[in-house]
Design a protein around this motif. Structure first.
Motif, PDB file in Angstrom:
ATOM      1  N   PHE A   1     -42.599 102.002  82.070  1.00 16.09           N
ATOM      2  CA  PHE A   1     -43.959 101.603  81.728  1.00 16.09           C
ATOM      3  C   PHE A   1     -44.873 101.808  82.923  1.00 16.09           C
ATOM      4  N   TYR A   2     -46.069 102.261  82.608  1.00 20.95           N
ATOM      5  CA  TYR A   2     -47.095 102.514  83.602  1.00 20.95           C
ATOM      6  C   TYR A   2     -48.081 101.350  83.576  1.00 20.95           C
ATOM      7  N   LEU A   3     -48.409 100.819  84.747  1.00 20.55           N
ATOM      8  CA  LEU A   3     -49.319  99.679  84.829  1.00 20.55           C
ATOM      9  C   LEU A   3     -50.513 100.025  85.714  1.00 20.55           C
ATOM     10  N   GLU A   4     -51.691  99.919  85.125  1.00 22.32           N
ATOM     11  CA  GLU A   4     -52.943 100.033  85.867  1.00 22.32           C
ATOM     12  C   GLU A   4     -53.530  98.634  85.990  1.00 22.32           C
ATOM     13  N   LYS A   5     -53.636  98.139  87.221  1.00 25.32           N
ATOM     14  CA  LYS A   5     -54.113  96.774  87.432  1.00 25.32           C
ATOM     15  C   LYS A   5     -55.620  96.682  87.257  1.00 25.32           C
ATOM     16  N   GLY A   6     -56.046  95.683  86.475  1.00 22.99           N
ATOM     17  CA  GLY A   6     -57.460  95.451  86.261  1.00 22.99           C
ATOM     18  C   GLY A   6     -58.079  94.652  87.391  1.00 22.99           C
ATOM     19  N   ALA A   7     -59.386  94.573  87.372  1.00 22.85           N
ATOM     20  CA  ALA A   7     -60.125  93.781  88.350  1.00 22.85           C
ATOM     21  C   ALA A   7     -61.436  93.328  87.729  1.00 22.85           C
ATOM     22  N   SER A   8     -61.821  92.093  88.047  1.00 22.90           N
ATOM     23  CA  SER A   8     -63.062  91.523  87.554  1.00 22.90           C
ATOM     24  C   SER A   8     -63.118  91.627  86.021  1.00 22.90           C
TER      25      SER A   8
ATOM     26  N   SER B   1     -50.388 109.255  93.223  1.00 23.58           N
ATOM     27  CA  SER B   1     -49.071 108.702  93.538  1.00 23.58           C
ATOM     28  C   SER B   1     -48.868 107.415  92.760  1.00 23.58           C
ATOM     29  N   PHE B   2     -47.606 107.035  92.580  1.00 20.84           N
ATOM     30  CA  PHE B   2     -47.248 105.799  91.885  1.00 20.84           C
ATOM     31  C   PHE B   2     -46.199 105.053  92.704  1.00 20.84           C
ATOM     32  N   SER B   3     -46.332 103.741  92.785  1.00 24.95           N
ATOM     33  CA  SER B   3     -45.263 102.932  93.364  1.00 24.95           C
ATOM     34  C   SER B   3     -44.252 102.612  92.272  1.00 24.95           C
ATOM     35  N   ALA B   4     -42.979 102.611  92.633  1.00 26.24           N
ATOM     36  CA  ALA B   4     -41.908 102.418  91.653  1.00 26.24           C
ATOM     37  C   ALA B   4     -41.186 101.101  91.903  1.00 26.24           C
ATOM     38  N   THR B   5     -41.180 100.242  90.891  1.00 27.08           N
ATOM     39  CA  THR B   5     -40.401  99.007  90.919  1.00 27.08           C
ATOM     40  C   THR B   5     -39.729  98.876  89.554  1.00 27.08           C
ATOM     41  N   PHE B   6     -39.064  97.754  89.314  1.00 32.42           N
ATOM     42  CA  PHE B   6     -38.389  97.542  88.038  1.00 32.42           C
ATOM     43  C   PHE B   6     -38.787  96.195  87.454  1.00 32.42           C
ATOM     44  N   GLY B   7     -38.687  96.081  86.141  1.00 35.45           N
ATOM     45  CA  GLY B   7     -39.008  94.836  85.485  1.00 35.45           C
ATOM     46  C   GLY B   7     -38.690  94.896  84.006  1.00 35.45           C
ATOM     47  N   GLY B   8     -38.773  93.763  83.377  1.00 37.11           N
ATOM     48  CA  GLY B   8     -38.487  93.610  81.953  1.00 37.11           C
ATOM     49  C   GLY B   8     -38.323  92.125  81.689  1.00 37.11           C
ATOM     50  N   SER B   9     -38.730  91.657  80.551  1.00 36.48           N
ATOM     51  CA  SER B   9     -38.831  90.221  80.304  1.00 36.48           C
ATOM     52  C   SER B   9     -37.561  89.456  80.659  1.00 36.48           C
ATOM     53  N   GLU B  10     -36.451  89.855  80.067  1.00 33.08           N
ATOM     54  CA  GLU B  10     -35.206  89.092  80.290  1.00 33.08           C
ATOM     55  C   GLU B  10     -34.641  89.326  81.685  1.00 33.08           C
ATOM     56  N   ALA B  11     -34.889  90.512  82.254  1.00 35.75           N
ATOM     57  CA  ALA B  11     -34.488  90.771  83.639  1.00 35.75           C
ATOM     58  C   ALA B  11     -35.288  89.883  84.586  1.00 35.75           C
ATOM     59  N   ASN B  12     -36.579  89.715  84.310  1.00 39.13           N
ATOM     60  CA  ASN B  12     -37.416  88.856  85.145  1.00 39.13           C
ATOM     61  C   ASN B  12     -36.943  87.403  85.098  1.00 39.13           C
ATOM     62  N   VAL B  13     -36.549  86.951  83.913  1.00 37.73           N
ATOM     63  CA  VAL B  13     -36.005  85.590  83.782  1.00 37.73           C
ATOM     64  C   VAL B  13     -34.723  85.449  84.601  1.00 37.73           C
ATOM     65  N   ALA B  14     -33.867  86.472  84.543  1.00 39.22           N
ATOM     66  CA  ALA B  14     -32.610  86.432  85.288  1.00 39.22           C
ATOM     67  C   ALA B  14     -32.859  86.323  86.785  1.00 39.22           C
TER      68      ALA B  14
ATOM     69  N   SER C   1     -46.868 102.286  89.073  1.00 35.76           N
ATOM     70  CA  SER C   1     -48.231 101.778  89.200  1.00 35.76           C
ATOM     71  C   SER C   1     -49.001 102.556  90.253  1.00 35.76           C
ATOM     72  N   PRO C   2     -50.270 102.888  89.987  1.00 40.24           N
ATOM     73  CA  PRO C   2     -51.110 103.465  91.030  1.00 40.24           C
ATOM     74  C   PRO C   2     -51.289 102.462  92.168  1.00 40.24           C
ATOM     75  N   PRO C   3     -51.507 102.922  93.378  1.00 41.26           N
ATOM     76  CA  PRO C   3     -51.734 101.995  94.494  1.00 41.26           C
ATOM     77  C   PRO C   3     -52.976 101.139  94.263  1.00 41.26           C
ATOM     78  N   GLY C   4     -52.897  99.882  94.678  1.00 42.18           N
ATOM     79  CA  GLY C   4     -54.054  98.994  94.611  1.00 42.18           C
ATOM     80  C   GLY C   4     -54.644  98.905  93.225  1.00 42.18           C
ATOM     81  N   TYR C   5     -55.945  99.160  93.153  1.00 42.81           N
ATOM     82  CA  TYR C   5     -56.663  99.061  91.875  1.00 42.81           C
ATOM     83  C   TYR C   5     -57.130 100.436  91.381  1.00 42.81           C
TER      84      TYR C   5
END
Length: 340
Positions: free
Chosen positions: A89-96, A27-40, A15-19
């Motif tokens: 997966f790449y995530l760009e956070k929306g705003a407004s 630059s991109f921040s790196a984390t992990f996720g996925g539907s069933e992993a998030n439930v776990a 994900s890009p920093p902030g918005y």
């Protein structure tokens, strides 16, 4: 302590920093996720014994992904290590009024190419009391659809209840493909979880009134959606999360549960979002926690709705909210004051 097994893909999230937008960032921040992993992770945060099943490359990024689950108490002993790549997966956070955007790069990931004979489900399900998967997993291709079917059949033969979050993703498969595969898998499902659009996208079951995409939620119409899901598939429970979007950063969040006899409505929360990805998964995990801990259904639903509300106020896919924080919100502490 109940043992839960979840099965699906764990992805690297960039994900890009902030918005910042994709085209702006350097630059991109790196984390992990996925539907069933998030439930776990949600279940582990609340103290349950939970095992996450997937396949990841044996290189260092694969190990980093495994470590991301271990640090929150999830059992990773049955994760297979092979293949050449992890889904991204790449995530760009929306705003407004600008919505968030997701770009997938997950084709030919290790789990998408996994073979049926690689997983020992008899051993995986030893002492398990629940199995959870989502509609994202079979959407990854024929291999994963077959693996989900095999896992569900084995869990069913062992008397293990099964839950499924429909989680329709139009970027992964068509509505026609989803309808065919998910209809077959629903034969094994006891608890179905969906958002306000999933049932229509996958099964053509839609509310008579209200259009979520236009910001209109008619709760009585969604009661009918829950009822039709239970009646069509013989479910024990159907839960629907309801998100009214005033903007990308201001949502109203609530849910409905139907057990074949009565409709239960949760409390409703206004959320000024920090990160909405994983909100539905934290709802699923917290609802399963309430069911496994034998909460009354109304308490389980309120607990799940509160947990997912709070999860959407923190960065990342994982639910890093404690049981006491959820309970405080359920009991009416909605003011967000400093806890000293």
């Amino acid at each position: 302590m109940p043992k839960v097994v979840t099965f699906g893909e764990l992805m690297l999230r960039l994900s890009p920093p902030g918005y910042l937008r994709f085209v702006q960032t350097d630059s991109f921040s790196a984390t992990f996720g996925g539907s069933e992993a998030n439930v776990a992770v949600t279940l582990a945060q609340f103290g349950l014994d939970v095992s996450f099943i997937t396949k990841l490359p044996s290189h260092e990024i694969g190990q980093l992904a495994v470590n991301s689950m271990r640090r929150y108490g999830v059992d990773t002993s049955h994760i297979l290590r092979d293949g050449s790549r992890i889904g991204v997966f790449y995530l760009e956070k929306g705003a407004s009024q600008r919505g968030s955007k997701v770009i997938y790069d997950r084709e030919n990931s290790a789990i998408a190419l996994a073979k049926a004979d690689e997983f020992n489900w008899e051993e995986i399900f030893m002492d398990a009391e629940w199995f959870h998967f989502s509609g994202i997993s079979p959407a990854l291709g024929d291999n994963m659809a077959n693996l989900c079917r095999i896992a569900c059949k084995k869990a069913n033969s062992l008397g293990i209840p099964i839950s499924c979050d429909l989680n329709y993703r139009k970027k992964l498969w068509t509505r026609e493909q989803a309808h065919k595969v998910m209809t077959e898998l629903m034969e094994y499902v006891d608890v179905c979880i969906a958002n306000e659009e999933d049932a229509e996208d996958v099964f053509g079951i839609k509310p008579k009134h209200g259009l979520a995409s236009a910001g209109v939620i008619d709760k009585e119409s969604y009661q009918e959606v829950a009822r039709m899901l239970v009646d069509r598939f013989g479910l024990k429970l159907a839960a629907i999360t309801l998100r009214r979007s005033f903007s990308a950063t201001h949502n109203q969040w609530s849910s409905i549960l139907y057990n074949g006899k009565e409709f239960i409505h949760s409390k409703s929360y206004d959320i000024h979002l920090v990160d909405r990805v994983g909100g539905g998964d934290s709802f699923s995990g917290a609802l399963l926690y309430g069911i496994l801990e034998k909460f009354e259904l109304s308490k389980a639903l309120d607990f799940a709705t509160a947990a997912s509300c709070l999860q959407q106020t923190i960065e990342g896919d994982f639910n890093l909210i404690s049981f006491d924080e959820v309970l405080s919100l359920v009991e009416g502490n909605t003011f967000g004051r400093v806890n000293r």
